[in-house]
Design an enzyme around this catalytic site. Structure first.
Site, PDB file in Angstrom:
ATOM      1  N   ASP A 141       2.527  -3.153   1.659  1.00 25.83           N
ATOM      2  CA  ASP A 141       2.922  -3.253   3.058  1.00 25.83           C
ATOM      3  C   ASP A 141       1.798  -2.771   3.964  1.00 25.83           C
ATOM      4  O   ASP A 141       0.966  -1.941   3.552  1.00 25.83           O
ATOM      5  CB  ASP A 141       4.173  -2.408   3.328  1.00 25.83           C
ATOM      6  CG  ASP A 141       5.373  -2.874   2.527  1.00 25.83           C
ATOM      7  OD1 ASP A 141       5.413  -4.061   2.165  1.00 25.83           O
ATOM      8  OD2 ASP A 141       6.259  -2.044   2.254  1.00 25.83           O
ATOM      9  N   LYS A 142       1.774  -3.254   5.175  1.00 28.34           N
ATOM     10  CA  LYS A 142       0.720  -2.893   6.128  1.00 28.34           C
ATOM     11  C   LYS A 142       0.479  -1.391   6.168  1.00 28.34           C
ATOM     12  O   LYS A 142      -0.673  -0.927   6.115  1.00 28.34           O
ATOM     13  CB  LYS A 142       1.085  -3.396   7.521  1.00 28.34           C
ATOM     14  CG  LYS A 142       0.147  -2.924   8.625  1.00 28.34           C
ATOM     15  CD  LYS A 142       0.638  -3.333   9.999  1.00 28.34           C
ATOM     16  CE  LYS A 142      -0.248  -2.759  11.092  1.00 28.34           C
ATOM     17  NZ  LYS A 142       0.237  -3.107  12.458  1.00 28.34           N
TER      18      LYS A 142
END
Length: 337
Positions: A141-142
């Site tokens: 995830d970012k």
């Protein structure tokens, strides 16, 4: 230029689907890639174009597979600092910082890890699926930091992707979670699917957990089998725990969803921490404010081990959490009574 492959079929190959036969004999191309090459006119049999992937193999025939040069990647190359832990002609292992998006998407086509890898690897990329791009085997995830492996060739991409599917690798994450898991170590075996009313969220749709809570999260669609092994490493003030998680599967937001499911959402999680945890009231005010203000999920991919897709040598990598995670952990330790 991509390698041209010439293969003569034998009696033992008689009757096989030609796309499956060619993929198995070539080794470096997936069946879906061979199928696309056939449909695009890049495969011949005895000099004549072959257009039907399901056609049976003819013994004695000479098949020629001539992939075209890979098309330029749609994302643009962008120079950026990358923390490379290992690199050879087949793959790259790197330590991704929090805040970096892995793959371009509509509305976010610049400044991603793929943009940076295109600039870093340049002409070394052989092409994945006919496009000159890095092969993203798995994503973080970012706002999750830590170790990732990226393929530089189609063959490496296929083998590594299969390893993730068959769980033939080791992955561990460190997380700061609210509360104290009980039991301190266990297995969360609960399927994960897309939330039916909030498409940006995932949800537990069923649970066969051993030693953890059972039950599905309301509003979830059919999901995929997901298993997370967890172990509590340290407890701070009886309110926050440092948890080590080992994945057996790789579902979207898996650790974040599973920890929230058993009542211990991650510190700073903007999606699955739905309310201020009651245990936060037991903390000193300054520490409580620091935890509630942490701007991302406190999750770090700390280790990754796998067999090299080509050489088969075992590779193992470890990474310390980034500075923001370490500072928060130190703050928790300093305030522990």
């Amino acid at each position: 230029m991509p390698q041209t492959h010439e293969i003569t079929a034998t009696e033992a190959d008689h009757g096989q689907r030609v796309d499956r036969f060619l993929a198995e004999r070539i080794g470096g191309l997936s069946r879906s890639r061979v199928k696309a090459l056939i449909e695009q006119g890049h495969v011949t049999r005895d000099g004549a174009p072959l257009t039907e992937p399901a056609q049976p193999v003819r013994p004695g025939s000479l098949y020629c597979v001539a992939p075209p040069p890979p098309a330029p990647a749609k994302p643009q190359a962008e120079a950026m600092a990358l923390d490379i832990l290992f690199e050879d002609q087949h793959l790259i292992v790197l330590d991704k910082p929090a805040g970096l998006v892995v793959h371009p998407a509509p509305g976010n086509m610049e400044g991603t890890l793929v943009n940076g890898l295109l600039a870093h690897a340049g002409e070394e990329l052989e092409g994945i699926g006919g496009e000159k791009r890095p092969g993203i085997v798995h994503r973080l995830d970012k706002d999750t930091s830590g170790i990732m492996v990226v393929a530089k060739s189609e063959q490496a991409h296929r083998i590594l992707s299969d390893a993730f599917v068959t769980r033939d690798l080791d992955r561990e994450y460190l997380a700061l979670a609210w509360g104290v898991p009980n039991p301190a170590a266990g297995v969360i075996d609960a399927a994960i699917g897309r939330h039916t009313t909030d498409r940006k969220r995932m949800a537990v749709v069923e649970s066969r957990s051993r030693g953890v809570q059972r039950g599905a999260m309301a509003g979830a669609s059919a999901g995929k089998h997901a298993i997370t092994n967890y172990r509590t490493e340290q407890v701070f003030h009886g309110a926050v725990s440092l948890v080590r998680c080992k994945l057996e599967t790789g579902r979207t937001h898996q650790i974040r969803v599973h920890m929230a499911h058993i009542g211990h959402p991650l510190v700073g999680d903007p999606v699955y921490l739905r309310r201020i945890p009651a245990v936060s009231r037991t903390l000193p005010e300054g520490l409580r404010e620091a935890l509630l203000a942490f701007p991302r999920q406190a999750l770090h991919a700390a280790s990754l081990g796998f067999a090299h897709p080509i050489t088969k040598k075992h590779l193992s990598f470890r990474s310390d959490p980034p500075e923001d995670f370490r500072k928060l952990q130190a703050l928790l330790a300093c305030n522990t009574e």
